[in-house]
Design a protein around this motif. Sequence first.
Motif, short mmCIF file in Angstrom:
data_model
loop_
_atom_site.label_atom_id
_atom_site.label_comp_id
_atom_site.label_asym_id
_atom_site.label_seq_id
_atom_site.Cartn_x
_atom_site.Cartn_y
_atom_site.Cartn_z
N LEU A 88 5.90 17.73 -8.62
CA LEU A 88 4.72 16.95 -8.97
C LEU A 88 5.09 15.76 -9.86
N ALA A 89 5.94 15.99 -10.85
CA ALA A 89 6.35 14.90 -11.75
C ALA A 89 7.10 13.82 -10.99
N GLU A 90 7.94 14.24 -10.05
CA GLU A 90 8.70 13.27 -9.24
C GLU A 90 7.76 12.43 -8.39
N LEU A 91 6.80 13.08 -7.75
CA LEU A 91 5.84 12.36 -6.90
C LEU A 91 4.95 11.43 -7.72
N ILE A 92 4.57 11.85 -8.90
CA ILE A 92 3.71 11.04 -9.76
C ILE A 92 4.38 9.72 -10.12
N SER A 93 5.67 9.75 -10.38
CA SER A 93 6.35 8.54 -10.85
C SER A 93 6.97 7.70 -9.74
N ALA A 94 7.19 8.28 -8.56
CA ALA A 94 7.88 7.56 -7.49
C ALA A 94 7.11 6.32 -7.04
N ALA A 95 7.83 5.24 -6.80
CA ALA A 95 7.20 4.02 -6.27
C ALA A 95 6.68 4.28 -4.86
N ARG A 96 5.57 3.67 -4.54
CA ARG A 96 4.99 3.82 -3.21
C ARG A 96 5.53 2.75 -2.27
N ALA A 97 5.77 3.16 -1.03
CA ALA A 97 6.27 2.22 -0.03
C ALA A 97 5.22 1.16 0.24
N PRO A 98 5.63 -0.09 0.48
CA PRO A 98 4.65 -1.14 0.79
C PRO A 98 3.99 -0.90 2.13
N ILE A 99 2.83 -1.51 2.31
CA ILE A 99 2.13 -1.47 3.59
C ILE A 99 2.59 -2.67 4.42
N ILE A 100 3.06 -2.41 5.62
CA ILE A 100 3.48 -3.47 6.53
C ILE A 100 2.31 -3.78 7.45
N ALA A 101 1.79 -4.99 7.34
CA ALA A 101 0.64 -5.41 8.14
C ALA A 101 1.04 -6.65 8.93
N GLY A 102 1.61 -6.43 10.11
CA GLY A 102 2.11 -7.56 10.89
C GLY A 102 3.27 -8.21 10.16
N GLU A 103 3.14 -9.50 9.88
CA GLU A 103 4.19 -10.21 9.15
C GLU A 103 3.98 -10.14 7.64
N ARG A 104 2.90 -9.53 7.22
CA ARG A 104 2.60 -9.41 5.79
C ARG A 104 3.13 -8.10 5.24
N VAL A 105 3.68 -8.18 4.03
CA VAL A 105 4.13 -6.99 3.31
C VAL A 105 3.28 -6.87 2.05
N LEU A 106 2.52 -5.79 1.96
CA LEU A 106 1.61 -5.59 0.84
C LEU A 106 2.24 -4.60 -0.13
N ARG A 107 2.74 -5.11 -1.23
CA ARG A 107 3.36 -4.25 -2.24
C ARG A 107 2.29 -3.50 -3.02
N LEU A 108 2.63 -2.28 -3.40
CA LEU A 108 1.66 -1.41 -4.06
C LEU A 108 2.03 -1.13 -5.51
#
Length: 380
Positions: A88-108
Amino acid sequence: MTEENVSDFASIPAHADLYLRPVQFVDSPIGLDGQVARLAGGLVWFAAYELIAVTGGRRVVQQPVPVAGFEALLDSVSAAQRERLSLLAELISAARAPIIAGERVLRLDQPLVMGILNMTPDSFSDGGANMGDPDAAAQAGFDMGTAGAAMVDVGGESTRPGAKTVWEGDEVERTRPVIERLARSGTPVSIDTRKAAVMEAALSAGAHIVNDVAALLWDDRALEVVAKAGCPVVLMHSPEPTKGPHGGSGYGDVLTETFDWLEARIEAVVAGGVERAKIIVDPGIGFGKAMQDNLALLNGLSLFHGLGCPVLLGASRKRMIGALSNEAPVGERLGGSIALALKGAEQGVQLLRVHDVPETVQALRVWRGMKDAALVGRPG
């Protein structure tokens, strides 16, 4: 952590279900090495976890654990509990993968706004203002992007209480022309639907994300469609998604029960062929939940980071805002909507689904400015 605290933790029943909720948020991690942890790789830092232990549907422990004392907690519990808490602690702190929307990369790594574009005649929020004119509707979507929305969520079926189910052909006819126009412009688009045929039509028209209030349970083919497309998907919680989004008979502990439901649903969707990194979770504010349930979820939003997925909050203009503000009508709920959006941002929510894009974006920019200032350092 005191010896008394450790003794308390050691007494947790070995079969208890354990949860960690980040609490005690701080403005900056500067000068606090080892005392704070980062939330989901974003702009929020916290100094403690709230440890929750549940047995028989009842909380038997609800106690803060300083980040600096987390290892002592692990040393005081069983091996199985240690494994669960470490994950749980690992998942809480891990960075989330960006959303790839066509040519756009949406960082989270900071909260993003998802603008709501309803193509329904019975929408509770806009009364069908965009119906029958794809060009005008697409322009409204473009305007959201210009105002700062990272993506536009297009829907062709109302999910308000009492709304009638829309035939999938009509839903496609309402949404596909708008999605085509938005996608051609490079606007990231999500399709708000629970029907596989509508998902397929929207994805073929250029939609990038599926947003399903039924968490891929309403339609037997929905999971297959999303897995085949390889697109990101929003899984929203509701008590009985195969019957409709507003069923259910109440909760014993809405926060932990919603967490458990989403955790199980994530595993099922991953087993069905969807990458975990492409799953977004939504606790479903207002769907099959009473006022006290909604408030408990909003106050406890940070718990859902333990799922290891980006969190979406959709509380804009919801009925609870009116109930808390002298029954303010839908068109007069901007202040409450902004308050809830900022509540989400403060707890690390990555996506905010809203009607009032310019105002929400402005609020988040001010919030971000204060965060940036805090990271510069402390005077003296």
